[in-house]
Design a protein around this motif. Structure first.
Motif, mmCIF file in Angstrom:
data_model
loop_
_atom_site.group_PDB
_atom_site.id
_atom_site.type_symbol
_atom_site.label_atom_id
_atom_site.label_comp_id
_atom_site.label_asym_id
_atom_site.label_seq_id
_atom_site.Cartn_x
_atom_site.Cartn_y
_atom_site.Cartn_z
ATOM 1 N N VAL A 17 0.840 -1.193 0.000
ATOM 2 C CA VAL A 17 0.000 0.000 0.000
ATOM 3 C C VAL A 17 0.879 1.249 0.000
ATOM 4 N N THR A 18 0.432 2.291 -0.707
ATOM 5 C CA THR A 18 1.181 3.546 -0.700
ATOM 6 C C THR A 18 1.066 4.248 0.643
ATOM 7 N N LEU A 19 -0.125 4.184 1.264
ATOM 8 C CA LEU A 19 -0.405 4.914 2.506
ATOM 9 C C LEU A 19 -0.754 3.940 3.626
ATOM 10 N N GLU A 20 -0.294 4.244 4.812
ATOM 11 C CA GLU A 20 -0.598 3.427 5.984
ATOM 12 C C GLU A 20 -2.102 3.171 6.093
ATOM 13 N N PRO A 21 -2.512 1.928 6.268
ATOM 14 C CA PRO A 21 -3.953 1.626 6.403
ATOM 15 C C PRO A 21 -4.553 2.375 7.597
ATOM 16 N N CYS A 22 -5.711 2.958 7.385
ATOM 17 C CA CYS A 22 -6.309 3.796 8.428
ATOM 18 C C CYS A 22 -6.731 2.961 9.635
ATOM 19 N N ALA A 23 -6.748 3.609 10.784
ATOM 20 C CA ALA A 23 -7.104 2.944 12.036
ATOM 21 C C ALA A 23 -8.393 3.503 12.613
ATOM 22 N N HIS A 24 -9.108 4.305 11.826
ATOM 23 C CA HIS A 24 -10.328 4.931 12.328
ATOM 24 C C HIS A 24 -11.509 4.623 11.399
ATOM 25 N N VAL A 25 -12.674 4.528 12.001
ATOM 26 C CA VAL A 25 -13.907 4.330 11.243
ATOM 27 C C VAL A 25 -14.367 5.689 10.735
ATOM 28 N N SER A 26 -14.758 5.764 9.466
ATOM 29 C CA SER A 26 -15.219 7.026 8.887
ATOM 30 C C SER A 26 -16.524 6.800 8.146
ATOM 31 N N GLU A 27 -17.022 7.901 7.539
ATOM 32 C CA GLU A 27 -18.269 7.793 6.788
ATOM 33 C C GLU A 27 -18.121 6.900 5.565
ATOM 34 N N ARG A 28 -16.875 6.634 5.160
ATOM 35 C CA ARG A 28 -16.634 5.785 3.989
ATOM 36 C C ARG A 28 -16.629 4.304 4.334
ATOM 37 N N GLY A 29 -16.608 3.973 5.634
ATOM 38 C CA GLY A 29 -16.645 2.572 6.009
ATOM 39 C C GLY A 29 -15.724 2.247 7.166
ATOM 40 N N ALA A 42 -0.770 -11.796 5.686
ATOM 41 C CA ALA A 42 0.381 -12.140 6.524
ATOM 42 C C ALA A 42 1.390 -11.000 6.639
ATOM 43 N N ARG A 43 1.477 -10.165 5.594
ATOM 44 C CA ARG A 43 2.505 -9.117 5.596
ATOM 45 C C ARG A 43 1.964 -7.896 4.870
ATOM 46 N N VAL A 44 2.307 -6.702 5.387
ATOM 47 C CA VAL A 44 1.899 -5.441 4.758
ATOM 48 C C VAL A 44 3.127 -4.567 4.581
ATOM 49 N N VAL A 45 3.328 -4.089 3.366
ATOM 50 C CA VAL A 45 4.421 -3.166 3.051
ATOM 51 C C VAL A 45 3.819 -1.782 2.837
ATOM 52 N N ILE A 46 4.239 -0.806 3.652
ATOM 53 C CA ILE A 46 3.650 0.529 3.659
ATOM 54 C C ILE A 46 4.626 1.533 3.064
ATOM 55 N N GLY A 47 4.159 2.291 2.077
ATOM 56 C CA GLY A 47 5.024 3.278 1.441
ATOM 57 C C GLY A 47 5.214 4.531 2.274
ATOM 58 N N MET A 48 4.171 4.966 2.989
ATOM 59 C CA MET A 48 4.235 6.229 3.728
ATOM 60 C C MET A 48 3.316 6.173 4.938
ATOM 61 N N ALA A 49 3.794 6.638 6.085
ATOM 62 C CA ALA A 49 2.952 6.748 7.271
ATOM 63 C C ALA A 49 1.882 7.814 7.026
ATOM 64 N N ASP A 50 0.681 7.567 7.500
ATOM 65 C CA ASP A 50 -0.405 8.517 7.293
ATOM 66 C C ASP A 50 -0.257 9.693 8.259
ATOM 67 N N PRO A 51 -0.163 10.936 7.739
ATOM 68 C CA PRO A 51 -0.036 12.093 8.636
ATOM 69 C C PRO A 51 -1.324 12.422 9.385
ATOM 70 N N ASP A 52 -2.426 11.786 9.020
ATOM 71 C CA ASP A 52 -3.697 12.015 9.714
ATOM 72 C C ASP A 52 -3.544 11.559 11.169
ATOM 73 N N PRO A 53 -3.733 12.466 12.138
ATOM 74 C CA PRO A 53 -3.522 12.093 13.544
ATOM 75 C C PRO A 53 -4.429 10.971 14.026
ATOM 76 N N ARG A 54 -5.546 10.734 13.331
ATOM 77 C CA ARG A 54 -6.430 9.634 13.714
ATOM 78 C C ARG A 54 -5.804 8.277 13.411
ATOM 79 N N THR A 55 -4.811 8.266 12.519
ATOM 80 C CA THR A 55 -4.210 7.002 12.101
ATOM 81 C C THR A 55 -2.718 6.941 12.344
ATOM 82 N N CYS A 56 -2.011 8.050 12.224
ATOM 83 C CA CYS A 56 -0.542 8.086 12.210
ATOM 84 C C CYS A 56 0.097 7.115 13.212
#
Length: 271
Positions: A17-29, A42-56
């Motif tokens: 994934v390019t962006l860190e998978p979100c850790a918060h529930v939103s209106e999108r799901g 089994a494994r996740v490769v993350i391109g960039m940490a999400d700057p969103d404070p809800r997930t970072c």
């Protein structure tokens, strides 16, 4: 969507994934990190940490808690692709690209105002591709009144990707256009993550003077005009030393007879 399509085949697999998978529930799901855990990846490769404070950091932590191997690459390519997201969260405004089509001596037009065309067909096609990547495109009120530009995308198959049209002006704008009264108001441009600024000289100077340009696209034609209209007006530079260290060359390529130079704002200058 990818996990839903993969179904059981995602179990035990590696997810990039390019962006860190979100850790918060939103209106999108539901949170992406929860969906990944449920899919049995089994494994996740993350391109960039999400700057969103809800997930970072929380998204990666959630995956590790579920005993999923996590690799954070700090990819500069991923960060470049997500500049609009980062600008919106860190600075509360769109990511701004300033485009300039210049002669070798830095002119955008002759002294009489003739500017079509400084660059060739290949450079103009590349510019239209860049337009298609933007949410909004902006010119100054003077350019709007003098040229009545279309500011659309004229590449086959991408016509529907034309960005919304804006003018930096205190006057009225035509139907279908939006008005920006001051450069500082870009923070109020709803749903705009990527803003493409095309000129002219006063508008370019206004954004540069305010420190609101993140990326420069300079299309340089192999012509000399001499005594023409300069590409950029006064940007409030106090001393020559202040001009250094602000821009880094990110890309350079030949487009037909023209040269494209892409500059990114130096890290000490912001996002």
């Amino acid at each position: 969507v990818a996990l839903a399509e993969a179904g059981e085949q995602a179990h035990g697999g590696t997810l990039y994934v390019t962006l860190e998978p979100c850790a918060h529930v939103s209106e999108r799901g539901p949170a992406c990190s929860d969906l990944i855990v449920a899919a049995g990846v089994a494994r996740v490769v993350i391109g960039m940490a999400d700057p969103d404070p809800r997930t970072c950091g929380k998204g990666a932590e959630r995956l590790r808690e579920a005993r999923i191997a996590v690799t954070e690459t700090g990819s500069s390519a991923a960060a470049m692709r997500l500049e609009g997201h980062a600008c919106a969260l860190a600075l509360g405004r769109p990511h701004v690209t300033l485009k300039l089509a210049l002669s070798l001596d830095g002119c955008i037009a002759t002294a009489q105002g003739e500017s079509q065309w400084i660059t060739g067909a290949a450079a103009r096609a590349h510019c239209h591709r860049e337009r298609a990547r933007a949410d909004a495109i902006l010119v100054g009120g003077g350019t709007l009144r003098a040229d009545t530009p279309r500011l659309d995308v004229r590449l086959p198959g991408l016509e529907q990707r034309s960005p919304s049209r804006w003018a930096l002006t205190s006057g009225e704008v035509p139907g279908g256009w939006h008005r920006l009264s001051a450069v500082a108001d870009i923070s109020a441009m709803e749903a705009v993550r990527y803003l493409f600024v095309e000129g002219g000289a006063a508008t370019a100077a206004s954004f540069l003077r305010a420190g609101l340009v993140d990326r420069l696209l300079i299309y340089r034609a192999p012509i000399l005009i001499g005594g023409g209209l300069p590409g950029i007006g006064d940007i409030g530079l106090g001393a020559l030393a202040d001009a250094h260290g602000r821009w880094n060359l990110a890309e350079s390529r030949q487009l037909g007879s023209d040269r494209l130079e892409v500059y990114a704002r130096a890290r000490n200058e912001g996002i």
